[in-house]
Motif scaffolding. Structure first.
Motif, PDB file in Angstrom:
ATOM      1  N   ASP A   1      -1.724 -21.766  49.484  1.00  0.00           N
ATOM      2  CA  ASP A   1      -0.693 -22.140  50.534  1.00  0.00           C
ATOM      3  C   ASP A   1      -1.138 -22.893  51.751  1.00  0.00           C
ATOM      4  O   ASP A   1      -0.137 -23.219  52.476  1.00  0.00           O
ATOM      5  CB  ASP A   1       0.078 -20.631  51.295  1.00  0.00           C
ATOM      6  CG  ASP A   1      -1.257 -19.963  51.760  1.00  0.00           C
ATOM      7  OD1 ASP A   1      -2.276 -20.084  51.488  1.00  0.00           O
ATOM      8  OD2 ASP A   1      -0.892 -18.703  52.511  1.00  0.00           O
ATOM      9  N   LYS A   2      -2.259 -23.296  51.694  1.00  0.00           N
ATOM     10  CA  LYS A   2      -2.866 -24.246  52.704  1.00  0.00           C
ATOM     11  C   LYS A   2      -2.255 -25.534  52.492  1.00  0.00           C
ATOM     12  O   LYS A   2      -2.304 -26.191  51.300  1.00  0.00           O
ATOM     13  CB  LYS A   2      -4.336 -24.246  52.630  1.00  0.00           C
ATOM     14  CG  LYS A   2      -5.048 -24.971  53.657  1.00  0.00           C
ATOM     15  CD  LYS A   2      -6.471 -24.778  53.597  1.00  0.00           C
ATOM     16  CE  LYS A   2      -7.257 -25.672  54.383  1.00  0.00           C
ATOM     17  NZ  LYS A   2      -7.103 -25.149  55.993  1.00  0.00           N
ATOM     18  N   ASP A   3      -1.890 -26.175  53.586  1.00  0.00           N
ATOM     19  CA  ASP A   3      -1.252 -27.396  53.455  1.00  0.00           C
ATOM     20  C   ASP A   3      -2.253 -28.586  53.399  1.00  0.00           C
ATOM     21  O   ASP A   3      -2.596 -29.109  54.137  1.00  0.00           O
ATOM     22  CB  ASP A   3      -0.122 -27.517  54.623  1.00  0.00           C
ATOM     23  CG  ASP A   3       0.610 -28.878  54.596  1.00  0.00           C
ATOM     24  OD1 ASP A   3       0.538 -29.798  53.427  1.00  0.00           O
ATOM     25  OD2 ASP A   3       1.523 -29.305  55.174  1.00  0.00           O
ATOM     26  N   TYR A   4      -2.852 -28.774  52.258  1.00  0.00           N
ATOM     27  CA  TYR A   4      -4.100 -29.926  52.246  1.00  0.00           C
ATOM     28  C   TYR A   4      -3.591 -31.053  52.268  1.00  0.00           C
ATOM     29  O   TYR A   4      -4.339 -31.901  53.068  1.00  0.00           O
ATOM     30  CB  TYR A   4      -4.759 -29.742  50.764  1.00  0.00           C
ATOM     31  CG  TYR A   4      -5.626 -28.403  50.695  1.00  0.00           C
ATOM     32  CD1 TYR A   4      -6.822 -28.169  51.032  1.00  0.00           C
ATOM     33  CD2 TYR A   4      -5.231 -27.174  49.980  1.00  0.00           C
ATOM     34  CE1 TYR A   4      -7.994 -27.180  50.958  1.00  0.00           C
ATOM     35  CE2 TYR A   4      -5.965 -25.979  49.787  1.00  0.00           C
ATOM     36  CZ  TYR A   4      -7.336 -26.232  50.386  1.00  0.00           C
ATOM     37  OH  TYR A   4      -8.187 -25.150  50.164  1.00  0.00           O
ATOM     38  N   ALA A   5      -2.375 -31.336  51.995  1.00  0.00           N
ATOM     39  CA  ALA A   5      -1.847 -32.805  52.047  1.00  0.00           C
ATOM     40  C   ALA A   5      -1.700 -33.210  53.672  1.00  0.00           C
ATOM     41  O   ALA A   5      -2.180 -34.241  53.821  1.00  0.00           O
ATOM     42  CB  ALA A   5      -0.548 -32.846  51.048  1.00  0.00           C
ATOM     43  N   SER A   6      -1.124 -32.352  54.105  1.00  0.00           N
ATOM     44  CA  SER A   6      -1.052 -32.758  55.589  1.00  0.00           C
ATOM     45  C   SER A   6      -2.425 -32.749  56.252  1.00  0.00           C
ATOM     46  O   SER A   6      -2.547 -33.850  57.223  1.00  0.00           O
ATOM     47  CB  SER A   6      -0.162 -31.801  56.133  1.00  0.00           C
ATOM     48  OG  SER A   6       1.291 -31.648  55.936  1.00  0.00           O
TER      49      SER A   6
END
Length: 260
Positions: A17-22
């Protein structure tokens, strides 16, 4: 310093659920702001390489280092599956305090609180020495950490996280114990891994010691390493650091020595 053991086997599920892309976009924005021509990145504490693959898509050549052999194995497995990244990505198991390569980089990054895993002054100085050795003149060091004023003001609390994949369900209980005279928090993880097919349960217990840091000590670490701080703010928001800023980031640069 190895703190990840069995826990690392479930790293990607736990942080799905971590927003790696952002976050990769945030790092790219910082790089473009200060060093738009930068090409090479050394990632100290790369995990399973998710940030690295996303940054490679933006045109960077990246070397990822992590102390967990399991994480590096997973990162290299992803690399094997995606041919287009084989010439711009590499992953190696290594201790960020003593890692040495025969090359330097335009950018060094250390994300997801890797710096806060350096719980002693000696550990911190060693990591900054690694950065100094591997950073090109005028290069950038970008890192995040637990910010001391917020840790003491907000205080860590027990948290429960529930995640699952196709075959696995995980319940993670994180119980913190704070040691204010040592600027340290022990996060005691109690993890239940349920096989959704067999209903077998694997139980994992690990303690992760974490160091919270204050701006004056970071400024000193930066300075004695021959770097200069360019900016610091709240991770991902750029809000000023304060009593509610648990996640801080810093940008430092290595200045070219001037001949006398």
């Amino acid at each position: 310093m190895k703190v990840f053991d069995k826990y690392s086997e479930y790293y990607d599920i736990l942080y799905n659920d971590k927003d790696y892309a952002s976050e990769a976009g945030f790092i790219d924005t910082i790089i473009k702001k200060y060093r738009p021509n930068a090409k090479s990145i050394l990632n100290l504490g790369c995990g399973t390489g998710t940030h690295d693959f996303l940054l490679a898509q933006k045109g960077y050549d990246i070397t990822g280092i992590d102390c967990s052999g399991s994480n590096i194995k997973k990162a290299n497995s992803k690399l094997t599956d995606i041919d287009k990244f084989k010439n711009c990505l590499e992953f190696h198991e290594g201790d960020v305090r003593i890692y040495r390569a025969n090359k330097t980089y335009d950018i060094v990054i250390s994300l997801f609180h890797v710096i806060s895993y350096q719980i002693t002054n000696a550990d911190l100085k060693s990591v900054f020495e690694t950065v100094k050795i591997h950073l090109n003149n005028n290069g950038l060091f970008i890192f995040d950490c637990w910010y001391g004023p917020a840790v003491l003001h907000v205080r860590p609390e027990t948290r429960i996280k529930r995640v699952e994949s196709k075959d696995t369900r995980i319940i993670r209980i994180a119980e913190p114990e704070i040691f204010p005279n040592e600027n340290k928090v022990h996060v005691k993880y109690h993890v239940f891994v349920i096989d959704k097919v067999t209903n077998n349960v694997t139980e994992i217990r690990e303690t992760h010691p974490m160091r919270y840091l204050f701006k004056p000590e970071i400024d000193e670490l930066v300075s004695v390493s021959g770097l200069n701080t360019l900016e610091c703010a709240e991770w991902m928001t750029d809000n000023p650091l304060g009593l509610n800023t648990w996640k801080a980031y810093f940008v430092a640069t290595k200045q070219m020595a001037v001949a006398k």
